[in-house]
Design a protein around this motif. Sequence first.
Motif, short mmCIF file in Angstrom:
data_model
loop_
_atom_site.label_atom_id
_atom_site.label_comp_id
_atom_site.label_asym_id
_atom_site.label_seq_id
_atom_site.Cartn_x
_atom_site.Cartn_y
_atom_site.Cartn_z
N HIS A 322 0.82 -1.14 0.07
CA HIS A 322 0.05 -0.06 0.07
C HIS A 322 0.93 1.48 0.02
CE1 HIS A 322 -3.52 2.28 0.94
NE2 HIS A 322 -2.80 3.08 1.71
N ALA A 323 1.85 1.33 0.98
CA ALA A 323 2.65 2.47 1.05
C ALA A 323 3.57 2.45 -0.24
CB ALA A 323 3.70 2.42 2.31
N SER A 324 4.26 1.59 -0.66
CA SER A 324 4.92 1.79 -2.08
C SER A 324 4.18 2.19 -3.30
CB SER A 324 5.70 0.45 -2.26
OG SER A 324 4.68 -0.50 -2.58
N LEU A 325 2.90 1.68 -3.39
CA LEU A 325 1.92 2.31 -4.44
C LEU A 325 1.68 3.53 -4.33
CD1 LEU A 325 -0.57 -0.62 -4.80
CD2 LEU A 325 1.58 -0.25 -6.43
N LEU A 326 1.37 4.12 -3.08
CA LEU A 326 1.25 5.53 -3.08
C LEU A 326 2.65 6.35 -3.36
CD1 LEU A 326 -0.56 5.52 0.46
CD2 LEU A 326 -1.60 5.83 -1.49
N LEU A 327 3.67 5.90 -2.86
CA LEU A 327 4.77 6.70 -3.14
C LEU A 327 5.26 6.63 -4.68
CD1 LEU A 327 7.21 5.44 -0.16
CD2 LEU A 327 6.41 7.70 -0.49
N PHE A 328 4.97 5.61 -5.18
CA PHE A 328 5.09 5.52 -6.92
C PHE A 328 4.37 6.49 -7.70
CE2 PHE A 328 7.73 1.44 -6.22
CZ PHE A 328 8.94 1.94 -6.98
N ALA A 329 3.09 6.56 -6.76
CA ALA A 329 1.84 7.55 -7.39
C ALA A 329 2.28 8.91 -7.16
CB ALA A 329 0.61 7.14 -6.74
N GLY A 330 3.17 9.25 -6.55
CA GLY A 330 3.79 10.60 -6.36
C GLY A 330 3.31 11.13 -5.10
#
Length: 375
Positions: A322-330
Amino acid sequence: MSIRNRPQYTLKRQEQIDALQRKLRLSHSDQERYDLYRELFGKYRSYRMDSALWVANQRVELAKRMKNPLYIRSAELNIAEVMIGVAMYKEGAVRDVTLSKYRLTCAWLQRLIPLLTLAELNRITYQKLLNEYAVSHERQTTMDFHHQLKGAVLDAVDEGLVERDPTRKAIIKGKSPRAKKQKYLNQFELHRLLNDLDLGPEVSWDWLILLIAKTGLRFSEAIALTPDDFEFSRQVVSVNKTWDYKTGTGFVPTKNRSSVRKVQLDWQLVIQFSELTKRLPHDEPIFVEGKVYNSTANSVLERHCKRAGVPVISVHGLRHTHASLLLFAGVSIASVAKRLGHASMNTTQKTYLHIIQELENQDVDLVMRSISSLI
């Protein structure tokens, strides 16, 4: 927590301490004072460590004045005794999982340096201790061990039991880390995993997997949720407690104050959970029925990962996903830290350093392309 609110504090114990202190003020015998200091140390160390260390120092100084080698040796505390005192002092003031780490540190001290006194503690003996511990532990574990010891040792320095800080400039070593399992899935892999879930009309582990994947909640936070915690009209869920699945004591406070938060939900999750929870008791945990095991949820998740043909991760890995997807999404680090309930952004940066570095490399490429297009 105040002294009087500590579980170890009792009026009877305080009366015993007061009586010993009165005897101490009236005593003119070094032998009697020495024995009184020993009793006071035992009374103090379970709930007031600063006073216990001060008493211990007075006892050492008295033994030296008496010039009795046996008394001096007996009066000198060893570092294991200090850590045992710290563990007793922490009881009731920290979470059980934190307390168990203190107790484990005590056990290792008793195993590695059972007789090393504080007077013998210096940079060389302290470094030797760390080196021996590092033989069987990874560097990060050795670092945690060092941090727990450092707090206790600095207390001893403050009370004059140790002349100089022996932990200063300590070199942290450790075994080569084991090959790490993949902790998170990419967006494509997560889609495949969620498509394999069986989201029927009844509460199941599959619904828990979906919830954690979409909110990033900790396992103990997710299983503590009740229907009352959902505010469907505002599309949020309130995280204000956890469920103690390890000892089975029920609702307990969150990991830290920052963990108390409201997490935004997407409209699909709102519709799904409003339907799922509408017939459930409003103040009882949704996912708890009898004894709950983290391993059961991990086994269910493992089966879905294998069926979906994606890397096997743990339930906690869904939080990382969840956290990694948010970070990659900016999404900013500050927003991610708040959503995850981290005490500070430093925790988020440390945990997801590899993702942040990858994003920084992408930023460099973007900057270079932008600059090169100027002419």
